[in-house]
Design an enzyme around this catalytic site. Structure first.
Site: not given
Ligand SMILES: Cc1ncc(C[n+]2csc(CCOP(=O)(O)OP(=O)(O)O)c2C)c(N)n1
Ligand SMILES: [Mg+2]
Length: 319
Positions: A239, A251, A243
């Site tokens: 991406r 990072y 985030h």
């Molecule tokens: C169950 C849950 N745990 C934590 C979060 C906080 N959170 C939102 S996005 C994220 C990271 C997700 O990473 P990834 O699955 O790699 O998807 P990306 O954001 O990289 O597309 C986290 C930890 C959440 N929304 N839901």
């Protein structure tokens, strides 16, 4: 590959539409026009487009929190999406849900969600229905590298495996979960190896190459329709945005982002189409202009739309 030039150009149009949608949302968010959380997926257009191009209209797609591109590839209306993001009454959830609650059951886009890993077990629902009713429809879920450490991932893959469900699990590995690198979260190099635990195929794909994604996905779809069960696809991608919009991003380095930008999925697809005489520069410009115009129209529609009326505040409140 069995792709017509019409279909290839449609895939390009979708990728450009997603890029313009995401860049516009990035700008509008910073201008304060979009309330709530918002995660952008520009750079990753090839994942949603390649995956969904291999599906039929009746197949189901479950998305995640970075799902605008998945929605656009599944044919959702960018006007209603833009209105939803801006909290307008004309949006998909009448402005109540925002970026992470876009859904169109008729189009079988079964929802974006803010619950990381939430869509993974849900995808098994329509897959089980399809198996029982013999409709041959497949059910797909796209989720991130962070989500593959949730219990839901392991439970859902196990269940899909023992029941031979037509579920397809698409792990979009963009190398970070928020600010955490995938190497910190997972003690294996090849995430597709996780499929071994469930006795299903695990396939690693260059997720920046939309045709590679399409090819791997087509094989998974064929397998699912034949009753041979689920597949785990791991799409390696990146991406460009933080985030969330406005994230400080301490990072990762600019150099890393630049390296991935050199492999940009849209530019490389364009190059492929031109080199193979499927497209020329003029036609590319026309498709590009069409995508840009669609998003300008979506913004205009959202701008002109009203915010929800206060008298409507308890509609859909059940308790
Ligand atoms: C169950 C849950 N745990 C934590 C979060 C906080 N959170 C939102 S996005 C994220 C990271 C997700 O990473 P990834 O699955 O790699 O998807 P990306 O954001 O990289 O597309 C986290 C930890 C959440 N929304 N839901
Ligand atoms: Mg990630």
């Amino acid at each position: 590959m069995d792709l017509s030039s019409v279909k290839l150009k449609e895939m390009l149009r979708q990728m450009l539409t997603i890029r313009y949608f995401e860049l516009s949302v990035d700008r509008l968010y910073r201008e304060g026009k979009i309330p709530g959380g918002c995660h952008l997926g520009y750079g990753e257009e090839s994942t949603g487009v390649g995956v969904i191009a291999a599906l039929d209209e009746n197949d189901y797609v479950f998305s995640n929190h970075r799902g605008h591109g998945h929605c656009i590839a599944k044919g959702l209306d960018t006007k209603l999406m833009m209105a939803e993001l801006q909290g307008k009454a004309t949006g998909y959830c009448r402005g109540r849900g925002g970026s992470m609650h876009i859904m169109d059951v008729k189009k079988r886009l079964m929802g974006t969600t803010g619950i990381v890993g939430g869509g993974i077990p849900q995808a098994n629902g329509p897959a089980l229905k399809s198996l029982i009713e013999g409709t041959k429809e497949v059910s797909v879920v796209l989720f991130g590298d962070g989500a593959c450490n949730q219990g839901t991932f392991h439970e859902a893959l196990n269940l899909a495996s023992i029941w031979k469900l037509p579920s397809i699990f698409v792990l979009v590995n963009n190398h970070y979960a928020e600010s955490t690198p995938v190497e910190y979260n997972c003690n294996i190099k090849n995430l597709a190896d996780r499929a071994i635990s469930y006795g299903i195929p695990g396939v690693s794909v260059d997720g920046m190459n939309v045709l590679e994604v399409y090819k791997a996905m087509s094989e998974a779809v064929q397998r699912a329709r034949k009753g041979e069960g689920p597949t785990l696809l791991v799409l390696d991608t990146y991406r460009y945005a933080g985030h969330y919009v406005g994230e400080p991003e301490g990072y990762r380095t600019d150099k890393e982002i630049e390296e991935y930008r050199k492999r940009d999925c849209i530019l490389n697809f364009k190059k492929y189409l031109i080199e193979n005489n499927i497209l020329d520069e003029n036609e590319y410009n026309l498709i590009d202009a069409k995508a840009k115009k669609e998003i300008e129209g979506a913004i205009e529609f959202a701008d002109k739309s009203p915010i929800p009326d206060v008298s409507d505040i308890d509609t859909d409140v059940y308790v």
